[in-house]
Design an enzyme around this catalytic site. Sequence first.
Site, PDB file in Angstrom:
ATOM      1  N   HIS A  97       0.848  -1.195   0.000  1.00 43.38           N
ATOM      2  CA  HIS A  97       0.000   0.000   0.000  1.00 43.38           C
ATOM      3  C   HIS A  97       0.882   1.244   0.000  1.00 43.38           C
ATOM      4  O   HIS A  97       1.967   1.255   0.582  1.00 43.38           O
ATOM      5  CB  HIS A  97      -0.922  -0.011   1.219  1.00 43.38           C
ATOM      6  CG  HIS A  97      -2.000   1.027   1.161  1.00 43.38           C
ATOM      7  ND1 HIS A  97      -1.773   2.352   1.501  1.00 43.38           N
ATOM      8  CD2 HIS A  97      -3.300   0.954   0.792  1.00 43.38           C
ATOM      9  CE1 HIS A  97      -2.898   3.034   1.348  1.00 43.38           C
ATOM     10  NE2 HIS A  97      -3.834   2.214   0.910  1.00 43.38           N
ATOM     11  N   GLU A 169      -4.404   1.711  -6.980  1.00 47.60           N
ATOM     12  CA  GLU A 169      -4.818   2.750  -6.047  1.00 47.60           C
ATOM     13  C   GLU A 169      -3.939   3.982  -6.264  1.00 47.60           C
ATOM     14  O   GLU A 169      -2.837   4.069  -5.710  1.00 47.60           O
ATOM     15  CB  GLU A 169      -4.687   2.267  -4.605  1.00 47.60           C
ATOM     16  CG  GLU A 169      -5.612   1.122  -4.249  1.00 47.60           C
ATOM     17  CD  GLU A 169      -5.790   0.987  -2.744  1.00 47.60           C
ATOM     18  OE1 GLU A 169      -6.928   0.934  -2.295  1.00 47.60           O
ATOM     19  OE2 GLU A 169      -4.764   0.954  -2.034  1.00 47.60           O
ATOM     20  N   GLY A 175      -7.336   8.561   0.696  1.00 45.58           N
ATOM     21  CA  GLY A 175      -7.406   9.374   1.902  1.00 45.58           C
ATOM     22  C   GLY A 175      -8.583  10.323   1.936  1.00 45.58           C
ATOM     23  O   GLY A 175      -9.361  10.447   0.993  1.00 45.58           O
ATOM     24  N   SER A 215     -10.923   6.623  -3.009  1.00 43.44           N
ATOM     25  CA  SER A 215     -12.123   7.464  -2.931  1.00 43.44           C
ATOM     26  C   SER A 215     -13.336   6.823  -3.602  1.00 43.44           C
ATOM     27  O   SER A 215     -14.147   7.504  -4.234  1.00 43.44           O
ATOM     28  CB  SER A 215     -11.844   8.846  -3.537  1.00 43.44           C
ATOM     29  OG  SER A 215     -10.879   9.542  -2.782  1.00 43.44           O
TER      30      SER A 215
END
Length: 253
Positions: A97, A169, A175, A215
Site C-alpha cells: 500500500h 490505487e 485518503g 475514494s
Amino acid sequence: MNRKWIGTSWKMNKTKAQAQLFCDGLKSWLSDNQVNDIQCFVIPPFTYLDFVASQLESSDVKVGAQNMAWAENGAFTGEISAEMLTDCGATIVELGHSERREYFAETDERVNAKVKTALKHKLKPLICVGDTLEQKHSGCSVEAVLCQVKQSLVGLSLIEVSNVILAYEPVWAIGEHGQAASIKDVELVHCAIKAYLKSLDHGLVDDVPLLYGGSVNPSNARDLIDCEFVDGLFIGRSAWQVEGYTQIIRLCQ
C-alpha cells in the site's frame, strides 16, 4: 472472471466493539441477501484479525491482514509472520500500500519478497500499486504503475502469478482529501495492466482480479465496477460502516 471482489481495509481504525458491530451487521445483511456474484472481503487491523475471522467464519467473506513480514520468523520486533496470519484465519494479505511505501520506506524489492513468502504459506497477496500526482501530471502513470506490477511479480511462476490480486490505487486518490480517478484514468491504467498480464500468459487475464481503490463511494461505485477492465473495488472510509459497505455491494450487483 466470474465474481467481482468488493472489500474494505479498516486501516488503523475501530475498537473490538466496533468490529463486532460491523461483523454482526454484515452477517445479518448477508443472511437476507444473495451475493453469489460478489466476493466480499474485510481487512481489519492485526489486533482484531483473529476475532473478525472467527466472527465471519460461517460466511463466504474472506478476511485478510494489512501487512506481513518477509521473514518466516526471528528477531523482528513488532513484525507479523505469514504463519501467524494463517493461524489467525487470514486468507488474504494486503501488500505494498502507498502508505507503507511512503511512511515505512517499503521498496518494490521488499514487496516482492513479501509476495513470495505469502504465496509459500497459501495466502493470497493483494498487491497495491499506484502513481503519484507528479507522475500523473507528467503523463507517466502507466509506466510508473507497470514498473510496480512487474517488480512485485519478479521470480514468480505463472501459477503463482495467477494466485495474486492486484489493486490500482492512485496515491492522489487515497485518503480523506483524495479525489477518485476518472473512468478514463482507471481504464487507461487497468487496460495496460491487463495487457501486461496477457503478454505473460493469455489465461492470466482472467485469473488475476484487478481492483480499483481510491475514494470509492456510493456515487461512483456503479460506474467504476462497470468499467471493462475492473474486476472489483477496494474501498476505504465509505465502507468502514457496514451500512456503507452493503450499499456499495448492492450497487455493484
